[in-house]
Design an enzyme around this catalytic site. Structure first.
Site, PDB file in Angstrom:
ATOM      1  N   SER A 142       0.809  -1.272  -0.219  1.00 22.94           N
ATOM      2  CA  SER A 142      -0.344  -0.120  -0.187  1.00 22.94           C
ATOM      3  C   SER A 142       0.647   1.614  -0.350  1.00 22.94           C
ATOM      4  CB  SER A 142      -0.992   0.075   1.241  1.00 22.94           C
ATOM      5  OG  SER A 142       0.023   0.341   2.865  1.00 22.94           O
ATOM      6  N   THR A 164      -2.435  -8.021   3.513  1.00 23.41           N
ATOM      7  CA  THR A 164      -2.420  -8.082   1.988  1.00 23.41           C
ATOM      8  C   THR A 164      -1.618  -6.298   2.213  1.00 23.41           C
ATOM      9  OG1 THR A 164      -4.581  -6.785   1.965  1.00 23.41           O
ATOM     10  CG2 THR A 164      -4.175  -9.102   1.060  1.00 23.41           C
ATOM     11  N   CYS A 165      -2.452  -5.415   2.663  1.00 23.23           N
ATOM     12  CA  CYS A 165      -1.335  -4.055   2.169  1.00 23.23           C
ATOM     13  C   CYS A 165       0.311  -3.994   2.609  1.00 23.23           C
ATOM     14  CB  CYS A 165      -1.900  -3.044   3.319  1.00 23.23           C
ATOM     15  SG  CYS A 165      -3.369  -2.459   3.077  1.00 23.23           S
ATOM     16  N   PHE A 166       0.290  -5.185   2.854  1.00 23.84           N
ATOM     17  CA  PHE A 166       2.172  -5.317   4.370  1.00 23.84           C
ATOM     18  C   PHE A 166       2.899  -6.780   3.249  1.00 23.84           C
ATOM     19  CE2 PHE A 166      -0.507  -3.085   7.525  1.00 23.84           C
ATOM     20  CZ  PHE A 166       0.266  -1.432   7.128  1.00 23.84           C
TER      21      PHE A 166
END
Length: 198
Positions: A142, A164-166
Site C-alpha cells: 500500500s 495484504t497492504c503489507f
C-alpha cells in the site's frame, strides 16, 4: 450533504432520504448507501461502458461460473511463478529465518503446490495473483515497494492470516509439515470463497 465547488449540495441517497434523521437504528444503512454513492459517483458511465465491452468479448453466462479471483486469473493470465525468485525476495520476522524448520516446510509446500495453488496463496497474502513484470523484487504494498514477508505469529492451532497492504503472511509455528500443509490449504481456500475463519 457534501461540498462541491465551494457550494453545499444535497443528494438523497435513497428516495426521501433528506427527510430521514440519522439514528442508531439506521446508521449502518446510511453508511452503506454513502459508501455506494461515493464509489459510484462520477464513474458509473465509464463502469457501464467497461462492463458492456467486456460482455461483448465474453458472454455473461460464462463469467457467472467464476469467482472474482478466478476472473482475475482469466484476465491477467496464469504466469508461472518462479519459486526461486519468490524465495530470494522474501523477508522473515519474529524469529523466522531461511533455515527455520517451519520456513523450510513452507517452501517445500509451495514446491509441491500446483501453479494455481501458488497463485491463490499469492492472492491471499498480497491481494493480487499477478507477479510484477520485474518479478518479486518489484512487489508493491500500500505504501510502495514491499517485499513478501513471513512473520512468526500465533499458536500452533491457528490458521495463517494475511495483511495484504503489507504483503505479509502471519504463519504460526506449526509442529509438523502436515499441519502446515493443512492449515495453509484451508486458509487459502476459505479466503478465495469470501468466508473468514476464527
Amino acid at each position: 450533504m457534501f461540498i462541491c465547488y465551494s457550494k453545499l449540495t444535497t443528494h438523497d441517497l435513497k428516495p426521501g432520504g433528506s427527510e430521514i434523521f440519522l439514528s442508531e437504528e439506521n446508521k449502518l444503512e446510511y453508511i452503506d448507501l454513502m459508501v455506494q454513492w461515493r464509489l459510484d459517483r462520477g464513474v458509473s458511465e465509464q463502469r457501464e461502458s467497461l462492463i458492456k465491452g467486456f460482455y461483448e468479448v465474453v458472454e455473461q453466462k460464462y463469467v457467472s461460473m467464476f469467482d472474482a479471483q478466478e476472473i482475475e486469473l482469466v484476465i491477467a493470465g496464469t504466469a508461472e511463478i518462479d519459486l526461486k525468485d519468490w524465495r530470494s525476495n522474501t523477508e522473515y520476522r519474529s524469529g523466522y529465518h531461511n533455515g527455520h524448520r517451519v520456513i523450510k516446510w513452507f517452501w517445500q509446500l509451495l514446491d509441491q503446490f500446483e501453479n494455481e495453488q501458488r497463485l491463490r496463496l499469492l492472492q491471499f497474502v498480497t491481494g493480487t495473483s499477478s507477479v510484477p513484470y520485474e518479478g518479486f523484487t518489484a512487489l508493491r504494498g500500500s505504501s510502495g515497494q514491499r517485499k513478501f514477508c513471513i512473520e512468526k505469529w500465533g499458536a500452533v492451532n491457528d490458521f495463517p492470516r494475511a495483511h495484504t497492504c503489507f504483503n505479509r503472511l502471519d504463519l504460526p509455528p506449526y509442529k509438523s509439515f502436515n499441519q502446515l500443509r493443512s492449515k495453509v490449504s484451508v486458509a487459502i481456500e476459505f479466503a478465495n470463497t469470501g468466508f473468514g475463519m476464527e
